[in-house]
Design an enzyme around this catalytic site. Structure first.
Site, short mmCIF file in Angstrom:
data_model
loop_
_atom_site.label_atom_id
_atom_site.label_comp_id
_atom_site.label_asym_id
_atom_site.label_seq_id
_atom_site.Cartn_x
_atom_site.Cartn_y
_atom_site.Cartn_z
N LYS A 125 0.84 -1.19 0.00
CA LYS A 125 0.00 0.00 0.00
C LYS A 125 0.88 1.24 0.00
CE LYS A 125 -3.57 -2.37 2.70
NZ LYS A 125 -4.31 -2.39 3.98
N ARG A 149 7.03 1.43 6.45
CA ARG A 149 6.76 0.64 7.65
C ARG A 149 7.60 -0.63 7.56
NH1 ARG A 149 2.35 -3.59 8.23
NH2 ARG A 149 2.45 -4.23 10.41
N ASP A 151 7.89 -1.10 13.48
CA ASP A 151 6.74 -1.46 14.30
C ASP A 151 7.15 -1.87 15.71
OD1 ASP A 151 4.10 -1.16 13.68
OD2 ASP A 151 3.91 -3.02 12.55
N HIS A 188 -5.43 -3.18 19.35
CA HIS A 188 -5.32 -3.24 17.89
C HIS A 188 -5.84 -4.61 17.47
CE1 HIS A 188 -3.35 -2.25 13.94
NE2 HIS A 188 -3.52 -3.57 13.82
N LEU A 189 -7.08 -4.63 16.97
CA LEU A 189 -7.74 -5.89 16.63
C LEU A 189 -8.05 -5.93 15.14
CD1 LEU A 189 -10.28 -5.92 19.62
CD2 LEU A 189 -7.98 -6.89 19.56
N GLY A 190 -7.19 -6.61 14.41
CA GLY A 190 -7.40 -6.81 12.98
C GLY A 190 -7.29 -8.29 12.71
N ASN A 191 -6.68 -8.67 11.57
CA ASN A 191 -6.38 -10.09 11.38
C ASN A 191 -5.28 -10.50 12.36
OD1 ASN A 191 -6.77 -12.60 10.00
ND2 ASN A 191 -4.77 -12.30 9.07
N GLY A 192 -4.34 -9.58 12.60
CA GLY A 192 -3.40 -9.71 13.70
C GLY A 192 -3.91 -8.86 14.85
N GLU A 237 -1.74 4.59 10.42
CA GLU A 237 -0.32 4.25 10.43
C GLU A 237 0.46 5.06 9.40
OE1 GLU A 237 0.11 -0.35 11.82
OE2 GLU A 237 -0.83 -0.01 9.88
#
EC number: 2.7.2.1
Length: 405
Positions: free
Chosen positions: A14, A99, A156, A215-219, A391
Site C-alpha cells: 500500500k 513501515r 513497528d 489493535h484488533l485486525g487479522n493480527g 499508520e
C-alpha cells in the site's frame, strides 16, 4: 514537503502521498493526494493495481508477469502519469517512509535508510518473514524509480523499546537474552498513534493517562501505555504471541509444540504453517479467519463458530486484564483496526467484563459506527474510544520530524 509512504504486507503493498507544510505539522491527518495498492493473487505473477486520488480519479489494472518490485514501480509511475497524475515528476517527492515490521534490538527509532540498515532489515527477515522482505522490495523499487531521495524506516517494534526488562525478558535461560530472544512487540506505530490521538480527542495530557490500546485486525495485540510509553504488550519475540487472532493461535503452552514435534509428521515448517495460518478463528471455527463470516455462521447455529467467538472474547478480556495490572489502573480503553473499529459486538463483550472499574459503554454510540469518538457514558470512570488507526500518517509525521532535525 511531499512525503510518500509505503506500507508493505505479505500479499500487498500500500502507498500514499501526503503534502505537509514545511513550517508545521497538521494536528490531524490530511487526506492523501494519492493512494495506491498492489494486491498479489495466489499466482504471484499477477498483480491487481488500484489507484485513487483526492480529486476522485481512479485506476484499476491487472498486470501479468514481471517481478513484485516491477509491479510496485508501475504503481508509483501513476503518481506522475495518466489520469491519476498528481505531481509533475517523481523527483518532486522529498522523502519516502516505509513501515518495517521488525527492527530487532538495534533500531529503536526511525532512521534514514542506508546499506547498513537494509542489511539489518534483511537479517531480521527470519523473525518477520512475511513483512521484512516485502519492505525491502519497496525500498529497492524506490531506489530504482526515485534514485537518491531520502528513505526512512519506521519500525513497528520501536514503540515497545521502552518495555521494562521484567516485561520484555522471557523466563528461559539467560543465554536467550544474550541471543536477542526477548519480547519485541508489534503494531507499535498503531499503538503510538492511537494513544496520542486519544489524548488529543479527550483534550488531556498524554503523560497523565493510563491507556490500553486494542489493535484488533487479522493480527491482534494490546499495549499498556503510561506516561506516553509502552510498558507492556501482548505480542512477543514474533507476532505469533498473545491474543487469539484471525489465523494465528496467539499464546499457547509451549509443551504442545514439544509434544507435536515428537510426532514424526510435525516438522518445524508444518508447525509454522499451522500456528500462523491454520489456527485462531479459522482453526477453531473451520469457517474463516474473518470475524464477520464467523458471526454469520453463529447465526446459523454453528457450534464451532460460537466456540471461536467465545474463545476470542475470553482471551481479549484476559489480555486487557493483564495490561490493567501492569498499569495499576485505567483511564482510557482504545479500540482500533478492522475488528476494533467495526465490531460493536466485540467492543461490548470486552467492556462488559470491566464494569467493576466503573466502565460504562453507551450502547447507542457503540452501535452507531463510531470513528474517533468516546463511546462511554458521561458517568463512566473509564473513557472508551474508537479510533481509526492512521499508520501511514504516523509514518509521515516521523519522516517530517527526522528531516527537520
Amino acid at each position: 514537503m511531499k512525503v510518500l509512504i509505503l506500507n508493505a504486507g505479505s500479499s500487498s503493498q500500500k502507498s500514499c502521498l501526503y503534502e505537509i507544510p514545511d513550517d508545521a505539522l497538521l494536528s490531524e491527518a490530511p487526506q492523501p493526494l494519492w493512494e495506491g495498492k498492489v494486491n498479489w493473487t495466489q499466482d504471484r505473477s499477477v498483480a491487481e493495481i488500484e489507484v485513487k486520488t483526492a480529486r476522485g480519479e481512479t485506476l484499476h489494472e491487472s498486470i501479468y508477469g514481471d517481478s513484485r518490485q516491477a509491479h510496485v514501480t508501475y504503481m508509483l509511475y501513476t503518481l506522475s502519469r495518466g489520469a491519476t497524475k498528481v505531481i509533475g515528476q517523481l523527483s518532486e517527492i522529498d522523502v519516502v517512509g516505509h513501515r518495517v515490521v521488525h527492527g530487532g534490538q538495534n533500531y529503536r527509532h526511525s532512521v534514514i535508510i542506508t546499506e547498513e540498515v537494509k542489511q539489518a532489515i534483511a537479517k531480521l527477515s527470519n523473525l518477520a518473514p512475511a513483512h521484512n522482505p516485502a519492505a525491502l522490495e519497496g525500498i529497492e523499487a524506490i531506489e530504482k524509480s526515485l534514485g537518491d531521495v531520502p528513505q526512512v524506516a519506521v519500525f513497528d517494534t520501536g514503540f515497545h523499546a521502552t518495555l521494562p526488562d521484567a516485561a520484555a525478558i522471557y523466563p528461559g535461560p539467560f543465554e536467550w537474552v544474550e541471543q536477542g530472544i526477548r519480547r519485541y512487540g508489534f503494531h507499535g506505530i498503531s499503538h503510538q498513534y492511537c494513544s496520542a490521538r486519544a489524548a488529543q480527542i479527550l483534550g488531556r495530557d498524554l503523560a497523565s493517562l493510563r491507556i490500553i490500546t486494542c489493535h484488533l485486525g487479522n493480527g491482534c495485540s494490546l499495549a499498556a501505555i503510561k506516561n506516553g510509553r509502552s510498558i507492556d504488550t501482548t505480542m512477543g519475540f514474533t507476532p505469533l504471541d498473545g491474543l487469539m487472532m484471525g489465523s494465528r493461535s496467539g499464546a499457547i503452552d509451549p509443551g504442545i509444540i514439544v509434544h507435536l514435534m515428537r510426532q514424526s509428521d510435525y516438522s518445524a515448517e508444518r508447525l509454522d504453517y499451522v500456528l500462523n495460518k491454520a489456527s485462531g478463528l479459522r482453526g477453531i471455527s473451520g469457517v474463516s479467519s474473518d470475524l464477520p463470516q464467523v458471526i454469520e455462521a453463529i447465526t446459523q447455529g454453528n457450534y464451532r463458530a460460537q466456540l471461536a467467538w467465545d474463545m476470542y472474547v475470553h482471551r481479549l478480556r484476559s489480555g486487557i486484564g493483564s495490561m490493567l495490572a501492569s498499569l495499576g489502573g485505567l483511564d482510557v480503553l482504545v479500540f482500533t483496526a478492522g475488528v476494533g473499529e467495526k465490531s460493536a459486538g466485540i467492543r461490548q463483550a470486552a467492556c462488559e467484563a470491566f464494569g467493576f472499574l466503573g466502565l460504562k459503554l453507551d450502547p447507542e454510540k457503540n452501535q452507531n459506527k463510531p470513528v474517533d469518538i468516546d463511546i462511554a457514558t458521561a458517568d463512566s470512570t473509564v473513557r472508551v474510544l474508537v479510533i481509526h488507526t492512521q499508520e501511514d500518517w504516523a509514518i509521515a509525521q516521523q519522516c517530517w520530524h527526522l528531516l527537520k532535525r
